[in-house]
Design a protein around this motif. Sequence first.
Motif, mmCIF file in Angstrom:
data_model
loop_
_atom_site.group_PDB
_atom_site.id
_atom_site.type_symbol
_atom_site.label_atom_id
_atom_site.label_comp_id
_atom_site.label_asym_id
_atom_site.label_seq_id
_atom_site.Cartn_x
_atom_site.Cartn_y
_atom_site.Cartn_z
ATOM 1 N N GLN A 13 0.823 -1.362 0.058
ATOM 2 C CA GLN A 13 0.014 -0.017 -0.026
ATOM 3 C C GLN A 13 0.913 1.202 -0.142
ATOM 4 O OE1 GLN A 13 -2.443 -0.700 3.575
ATOM 5 N NE2 GLN A 13 -4.027 -1.607 2.293
ATOM 6 N N ALA A 47 -7.781 2.544 -2.093
ATOM 7 C CA ALA A 47 -8.320 2.028 -0.728
ATOM 8 C C ALA A 47 -8.250 3.312 0.020
ATOM 9 C CB ALA A 47 -7.053 0.992 -0.414
ATOM 10 N N ASN A 48 -8.711 3.160 1.078
ATOM 11 C CA ASN A 48 -8.808 4.226 2.071
ATOM 12 C C ASN A 48 -7.969 3.916 3.436
ATOM 13 O OD1 ASN A 48 -10.150 6.319 0.781
ATOM 14 N ND2 ASN A 48 -12.204 5.173 1.223
ATOM 15 N N GLY A 49 -7.406 4.692 4.211
ATOM 16 C CA GLY A 49 -6.415 4.287 5.166
ATOM 17 C C GLY A 49 -5.994 5.668 5.870
ATOM 18 N N VAL A 97 1.496 5.280 3.998
ATOM 19 C CA VAL A 97 0.414 4.374 4.372
ATOM 20 C C VAL A 97 0.623 4.000 5.962
ATOM 21 C CG1 VAL A 97 -1.274 2.367 4.491
ATOM 22 C CG2 VAL A 97 -0.636 3.742 2.241
#
Length: 148
Positions: A13, A47-49, A97
């Motif tokens: 990520q 994606a989210n994070g 990330v």
Amino acid sequence: MNDLSSRVSTGQQYAVADRFGDWTAIWYLGQKAWFRNPAARPTAVPANGVLVTPKDGVDSVPVYGRAYPEASAYPADVPVQSVSPLPYRLPAGQKYVAGAKVPGEYYYAVDFTDDSHRVVVGEDLYYEIQYGHRVAFVRAADVRPTAP
């Protein structure tokens, strides 16, 4: 030796650094790494994070290969492990990330008998990050978590 310097693997990520047409840049080893990512046939999965970036007012923060506890966390019968950074820095303005937020921890064992085994857990917290193709850590006190 495998040359992994310009390789991003499935499952890793990264934070998006920039976009230009069909091209996307991610933060990779302290610089923008560009790859073709057309909207019609994307090569990256969104994606989210949580992301981390150096706290305001600093040029960069150290990147660590291990999340060891601070020296004051060690009992007298366990040798203190030095907390020394890798030769990398997380520069201001870049985002990575964040994985788990974990305390510094060290497992001490001198032999195979259980009575010598000790786990030392510190107060200093670290974020696990993906730095290049490596798993690395940054001190939570050095960075600011942000939404993507």
